[in-house]
Write an enzyme that holds these catalytic residues in place. Structure first.
Site: not given
Length: 439
Positions: A85, A279, A295, A392
């Site tokens: 991202e 998130k 993991d 962004h």
């Protein structure tokens, strides 16, 4: 109509790709070319990657970036981040630089205990089961002595085994609730091996326990498995500074601090906002977890469960103003390892850990928590000042230009062109085709 394939796992990698390309792609030759393009030229390294999972056909690359200037407990780190991202790595680095000039991050490990359970069905008298548990408990430990020997030599091992009655939630359901200390290993294989031995000893011992009726002897083990919810394997991280040090180009420090705290409070009470808020935290956490061979799916599951521990999904971070001081903190469960698994196999994982100074598992817990906190600070800082899209989309600009097959000269032109503009997909596309029309 496509038909099932027989013996797929026995095919060679080339044969698997050949079957897949012919069965699922309009241009099989092109598909084969792309799959093989991502093979590593080093055959030994490629074989290592092939053996990580089953039915491997190629490698799926993620960028590995770095975020420097993380001052954690007065020690400077450059943090590796594996993520696809845009803007995440840049935001982390920007937050790290900001706080390095204000005392840096402080972090501490609260606890490192991990959990596993044997889930079973017992149809009988609860008191008799409790008596049996006390009777068999020493044998549960002795039968796993060979499994826990090496872990105990390093200071870890099996901490506790409890019998839990869950029949008020599910008929005849009980569990052995077990806690472990696995030190620098994540410990999944160790924990699961111990649990399976507990289950065997517990079930076999019941057949010989004379106080049980014949029906009570037939204990049915449903499953034996570790839990990825580790509320007693927690880490805390925080940053703080005087409000006057929150110098922003876009608003006065007090206004910025007030808006920041209010934004985090909204995430605390509003689940729709909390999910996106968290998130953003996980952008930082997952990227470091992945780069260090851990993991991230287990980490995600455990952390999101922790965010719901009080009956409602809420923010993982807390922000406050105490007098003239601004504070941002996070407390999360993290079960990580720095030995075993991919940590000793994947060459880039080895380099990532070396980059971090070959940390112990507790030290890595602190680093990962700080990465999540830094990401949260960067995201909220943008949201309450310029908005999230400006920064962004600036980072996303090259992705848009690559989709348009821009030349290097065109990329250079548009990076400069959008330096002071918000680069939306539409604005970039329009500007791109206008430039092409002039050429």
């Amino acid at each position: 109509m496509k038909q099932p394939v027989e013996g797929f796992s026995k095919l060679t990698k080339d044969q698997k790709i050949d079957w897949l390309s012919k069965a699922y792609f309009a241009n099989p030759g092109k598909a084969v070319t792309i799959f093989k393009k991502y093979w590593n030229d080093d055959e030994k390294l490629q074989k290592l990657h092939d053996e990580f999972i089953e039915n491997t056909i190629t490698n799926y690359y993620l960028p590995l970036g770095i975020a420097p200037n993380f001052l954690i407990n007065e020690k400077l780190y450059t943090i590796p981040m594996a993520i696809e991202e845009s803007s995440v790595v840049a935001a982390a680095g920007k937050a790290a630089k900001f706080w390095s000039k204000r005392g840096g991050f402080r972090a501490e490990v609260i606890a490192t205990e991990k959990i596993g359970q044997v889930h079973f069905i017992y149809k009988g008298r609860p008191d008799t089961l409790r008596d049996y548990f006390e009777h068999i408990k020493p044998k549960l430990l002795s039968d796993t002595a060979s499994l826990s020997e090496n872990m105990e030599k390093r200071g870890g091992g099996i901490n506790k085994i409890e019998l839990r009655d869950k029949t008020d939630e599910l008929k005849d359901y009980y569990q052995l609730h077990c806690t472990f200390e696995t030190l620098d290993a994540m410990g999944a294989n160790f924990i699961n091996s111990c649990l399976e031995q507990f289950a065997k000893t517990f079930k076999d011992g019941a057949l010989e326990y004379t106080a049980f009726s014949e029906e009570e002897k037939q204990i049915q083990v449903v499953m034996s498995i570790l839990s990825n919810y580790v509320p007693d394997c927690r880490v805390r991280a925080e940053v703080s500074c005087k409000i006057v040090e929150l110098n922003e180009d876009h608003m006065p420090p007090q206004e910025f601090a007030d808006k920041f705290v209010r934004a985090v409070e909204i995430a605390r009470i509003e689940p729709y906002r909390a999910v996106t808020h968290n998130k953003g935290v996980m952008n930082g956490i997952d990227a470091v977890v992945l780069a260090t061979g851990n993991d991230f799916r287990a980490v995600e599951a455990g952390i999101h469960a922790y965010a719901s521990k009080d009956g409602r999904y809420t923010s993982l971070t807390r922000a406050s103003i105490e007098g003239d001081t601004f504070r941002l903190e996070i407390e999360i469960p993290l079960a990580l390892g720095t030995v075993g698994g991919l940590t000793s196999l994947h060459p880039l994982v080895k380099l990532s850990l070396e980059m971090l100074g070959n940390p112990s598992a507790p030290e890595l817990m602190q680093i990962v928590a700080v990465a999540g906190l830094a990401q949260n600070f960067a995201a909220i800082r943008s949201l309450v000042t310029t908005g999230i899209q400006k920064g962004h989309m600036k980072m996303h600009l090259l992705n848009i230009l690559n989709q348009l097959h821009a030349t290097e000269e065109e990329k250079e032109h548009f990076v400069h062109y959008f330096k002071d503009k918000t680069a939306t997909h539409r604005s970039v596309t329009e500007a791109f085709y206008k430039l092409r029309e002039k050429a």
